[in-house]
Design a protein around this motif. Structure first.
Motif, short mmCIF file in Angstrom:
data_model
loop_
_atom_site.label_atom_id
_atom_site.label_comp_id
_atom_site.label_asym_id
_atom_site.label_seq_id
_atom_site.Cartn_x
_atom_site.Cartn_y
_atom_site.Cartn_z
N LEU A 165 0.81 -1.22 0.00
CA LEU A 165 0.00 0.00 0.00
C LEU A 165 0.85 1.27 0.00
O LEU A 165 0.50 2.27 -0.64
N GLU A 166 1.98 1.24 0.69
CA GLU A 166 2.84 2.43 0.75
C GLU A 166 3.49 2.75 -0.58
O GLU A 166 4.01 3.85 -0.79
N PHE A 167 3.47 1.79 -1.52
CA PHE A 167 4.08 2.01 -2.82
C PHE A 167 3.05 2.16 -3.94
O PHE A 167 3.42 2.18 -5.12
N CYS A 168 1.76 2.27 -3.58
CA CYS A 168 0.74 2.49 -4.61
C CYS A 168 0.80 3.92 -5.15
O CYS A 168 0.72 4.15 -6.35
N THR A 169 0.94 4.88 -4.25
CA THR A 169 1.06 6.27 -4.69
C THR A 169 2.50 6.55 -5.09
O THR A 169 3.39 5.70 -4.95
N ASP A 170 2.76 7.75 -5.61
CA ASP A 170 4.11 8.10 -6.06
C ASP A 170 5.10 8.00 -4.91
O ASP A 170 4.81 8.41 -3.78
N ASN A 171 6.29 7.48 -5.20
CA ASN A 171 7.31 7.30 -4.17
C ASN A 171 8.68 7.12 -4.80
O ASN A 171 8.80 6.75 -5.98
N GLY A 172 9.72 7.38 -4.03
CA GLY A 172 11.08 7.25 -4.54
C GLY A 172 11.55 5.81 -4.65
O GLY A 172 12.43 5.51 -5.45
N ALA A 173 10.94 4.91 -3.87
CA ALA A 173 11.37 3.51 -3.89
C ALA A 173 11.19 2.89 -5.26
O ALA A 173 12.06 2.15 -5.76
N MET A 174 10.07 3.18 -5.91
CA MET A 174 9.81 2.57 -7.22
C MET A 174 10.79 3.10 -8.27
O MET A 174 11.17 2.38 -9.20
N ILE A 175 11.22 4.36 -8.12
CA ILE A 175 12.17 4.93 -9.07
C ILE A 175 13.56 4.35 -8.84
O ILE A 175 14.28 4.01 -9.79
N ALA A 176 13.95 4.22 -7.58
CA ALA A 176 15.24 3.59 -7.27
C ALA A 176 15.27 2.15 -7.77
O ALA A 176 16.27 1.70 -8.34
N PHE A 177 14.17 1.43 -7.58
CA PHE A 177 14.10 0.03 -8.00
C PHE A 177 14.16 -0.09 -9.52
O PHE A 177 14.92 -0.91 -10.06
N ALA A 178 13.38 0.74 -10.22
CA ALA A 178 13.40 0.70 -11.68
C ALA A 178 14.79 1.02 -12.21
O ALA A 178 15.29 0.39 -13.16
N GLY A 179 15.45 2.01 -11.60
CA GLY A 179 16.81 2.33 -12.00
C GLY A 179 17.76 1.18 -11.77
O GLY A 179 18.61 0.87 -12.62
N ALA A 180 17.63 0.53 -10.61
CA ALA A 180 18.50 -0.60 -10.30
C ALA A 180 18.30 -1.76 -11.28
O ALA A 180 19.26 -2.40 -11.72
N MET A 181 17.03 -2.02 -11.65
CA MET A 181 16.75 -3.11 -12.59
C MET A 181 17.38 -2.82 -13.95
O MET A 181 17.96 -3.71 -14.60
N ARG A 182 17.28 -1.58 -14.39
CA ARG A 182 17.86 -1.22 -15.69
C ARG A 182 19.40 -1.31 -15.65
O ARG A 182 20.02 -1.75 -16.61
N LEU A 183 19.98 -0.89 -14.55
CA LEU A 183 21.44 -0.91 -14.44
C LEU A 183 21.98 -2.33 -14.30
O LEU A 183 23.12 -2.61 -14.72
N GLN A 184 21.21 -3.22 -13.72
CA GLN A 184 21.65 -4.62 -13.65
C GLN A 184 21.72 -5.24 -15.04
O GLN A 184 22.60 -6.06 -15.32
N ILE A 185 20.80 -4.84 -15.90
CA ILE A 185 20.80 -5.37 -17.27
C ILE A 185 21.83 -4.67 -18.14
O ILE A 185 22.53 -5.29 -18.94
N ASN A 186 21.94 -3.35 -17.96
CA ASN A 186 22.88 -2.56 -18.77
C ASN A 186 23.58 -1.55 -17.87
O ASN A 186 23.06 -0.45 -17.64
N PRO A 187 24.76 -1.87 -17.36
CA PRO A 187 25.48 -0.95 -16.46
C PRO A 187 25.79 0.40 -17.08
O PRO A 187 26.04 1.37 -16.36
N ASP A 188 25.77 0.49 -18.41
CA ASP A 188 26.07 1.75 -19.08
C ASP A 188 24.83 2.63 -19.26
O ASP A 188 24.93 3.69 -19.89
N ALA A 189 23.69 2.20 -18.73
CA ALA A 189 22.46 2.99 -18.89
C ALA A 189 22.57 4.34 -18.19
O ALA A 189 22.00 5.33 -18.63
N ALA A 190 23.30 4.38 -17.07
CA ALA A 190 23.52 5.65 -16.36
C ALA A 190 24.78 6.31 -16.90
O ALA A 190 25.77 5.65 -17.23
N GLN A 191 24.73 7.64 -17.01
CA GLN A 191 25.82 8.39 -17.60
C GLN A 191 26.28 9.51 -16.67
O GLN A 191 25.54 9.96 -15.80
N ARG A 192 27.49 9.98 -16.92
CA ARG A 192 27.99 11.17 -16.20
C ARG A 192 27.82 12.43 -17.06
O ARG A 192 28.67 13.29 -17.10
N ASP A 193 26.71 12.50 -17.73
CA ASP A 193 26.32 13.71 -18.46
C ASP A 193 25.23 14.37 -17.62
O ASP A 193 24.12 13.87 -17.53
#
Length: 346
Positions: free
Chosen positions: A301-329
Motif C-alpha cells: 500500500l505504501e508504494f501504490c502512490t508516487d514514491n522514490g522507492a519505485m524509481i530507485a528500484f526501476a533504476g536498479a533493474m535497468r542498471l543490472q541489465i545494462n550498467p552503461d544505462a547511467a551516464q555522467r552527463d
C-alpha cells in the motif's frame, strides 16, 4: 550496487535507497495533499516550490535511515517524466546536481515504469511475463510486460482515466480533495441497487477504457436530484451515488483485466498505481482470480502512490541489465508527456 531514487512528478516528494543485494534500504516521502486540499486539486507552482523545500531534508533522512554516507551511493535514478514540468525539473536538477557533486552516474526513469515494476518490491513478486493494469491519477492502461523495458500496450483510456473520474465525481458529491479515497470510503455505506450507472465500453471487443461518460452520469444524477443542490442531498443518497459509481468502475476494470488474460493466455495480473489501493477493486479482482484461476499481485500500500522507492528500484533493474544505462552527463531535460511504449528496451 546502491541506487538513489528521486521522485517529484506531481505532489509527492520521494527519495529512497535500493541495494541490488539487500533490497530496499530506506525511503522517505512527503505528501503535499494537505497543502493542495484547500484548492480542490494540485496547484503546479505550489507543488514545484514545495519539492524544492523537501528534497534535501528527505535525502538526509533516507541516508540516515539506511546508515549510509552520500559517497556510498553508486548511481542516481530520477523521474524524467511524465508529470508536471516544473515539478519534474526540481527532481531532475536535484539528482543531476548530486551526481555532479558526488561524481556518480545518473539515469532518467519513466514514472509509469516505476509504478509498473513496484509490485516486484513485494515479498512475493510476480515473474515475467504478466498483464499489468496501470491505474494512476492520469493513466489507465493495460500492458503486457515481458521484462524490464519490454512493454506492449494492449489498451488505454480514450478520455478520463479512472483516477480522474474518481476525483471529479467526488467533487460533484462535495467530498473535497483527494476525491478517490473519500468516494471509496463513502461507497462502503451505499446501497448497490439504488443507482445503476453505465459501464462504458464494458462489452467492447478491445481493451480500451472510457470514463468521461460515467462522470457525466454522476453529474446527471446529482442535477436531477429532487433537492437540486448537492448540499441538501442526504448523506445516505450521497453514499448510494458513490456506490453506484465505484461499482461501475470496478466492473469495467475487472472485466477488461480478465479479457486481457484470456486473450494472451497469461495467468499473472499485476495492479499498479494509486487506484490499485482501492479496496473494492482489490476485492473484485481477488474474486475473479479465484473463479478464473489466475493470480493477482499488488504493490504494498505504501508504494501504490508516487514514491522514490519505485524509481530507485526501476533504476536498479535497468542498471543490472545494462550498467552503461547511467551516464555522467549532467545536462538534463524533462518529458512531461512521455508514452510508456516509447521507452527503450534495455
Amino acid at each position: 550496487m546502491i541506487v538513489l531514487g528521486v521522485e517529484s512528478s506531481c505532489d509527492e516528494t520521494g527519495l529512497a535507497l535500493y541495494d541490488t543485494q539487500h533490497g530496499l534500504l530506506s525511503h522517505a516521502l512527503y505528501s503535499q495533499v494537505a497543502m493542495h486540499e484547500e484548492y480542490g486539486g494540485v496547484v503546479p507552482e505550489l507543488a514545484s516550490r514545495d519539492h524544492i523545500r523537501r528534497a534535501i531534508p528527505l535525502l538526509q533522512q533516507a541516508l540516515a535511515d539506511a546508515k549510509l554516507a552520500p559517497q556510498d551511493i553508486d548511481a542516481i535514478a530520477y523521474t524524467q517524466g511524465p508529470g508536471l514540468a516544473g515539478a519534474l525539473l526540481v527532481g531532475s536538477s536535484v539528482a543531476c546536481s548530486l551526481g555532479l557533486a558526488l561524481d556518480k552516474p545518473v539515469l532518467g526513469i519513466h514514472h509509469l515504469e516505476g509504478h509498473l515494476l513496484s509490485p516486484l518490491l513485494a515479498k512475493e513478486p510476480p515473474e515475467f511475463p504478466f498483464i499489468a493494469l496501470l491505474v494512476s491519477g492520469g493513466h489507465t492502461q493495460l500492458m503486457r510486460v515481458d521484462g524490464v523495458g519490454q512493454y506492449t500496450l494492449l489498451g488505454e483510456t480514450l478520455d478520463d482515466a479512472a483516477g480522474e473520474a474518481f476525483d471529479k465525481s467526488a467533487k460533484l458529491l462535495g467530498l473535497g480533495y483527494p476525491g478517490g479515497p473519500a468516494i471509496s470510503r463513502l461507497a462502503e455505506f451505499g446501497d448497490p441497487l439504488a443507482y445503476k450507472l453505465p459501464r462504458p465500453m464494458l462489452h467492447s471487443k478491445d481493451f480500451n477504457f472510457s470514463f468521461s461518460g460515467l462522470k457525466t452520469a454522476v453529474l446527471t444524477v446529482v442535477k436531477n436530484h429532487e433537492e437540486k443542490v448537492i448540499a441538501n442531498i442526504c448523506e445516505q443518497d450521497k453514499a448510494n451515488i458513490a456506490r453506484g459509481f465505484v461499482d461501475a468502475i470496478v466492473d469495467v476494470l475487472t472485466a477488461k483485466c480478465v479479457n486481457a488474460l484470456k486473450h494472451t493466455g497469461l495467468k499473472r495480473l499485476v495492479i499498479a498505481g494509486g487506484v490499485g489501493a482501492n479496496s473494492q477493486l482489490r476485492a473484485s479482482l481477488n474474486e475473479a482470480a479465484a473463479k478464473k484461476r489466475f493470480k493477482v499481485y499488488y504493490p504494498e500500500l505504501e508504494f501504490c502512490t508516487d514514491n522514490g522507492a519505485m524509481i530507485a528500484f526501476a533504476g536498479a533493474m535497468r542498471l543490472q541489465i545494462n550498467p552503461d544505462a547511467a551516464q555522467r552527463d549532467y545536462s538534463f531535460n524533462v518529458r512531461p508527456r512521455w508514452p510508456l511504449d516509447e521507452i527503450k528496451v534495455v
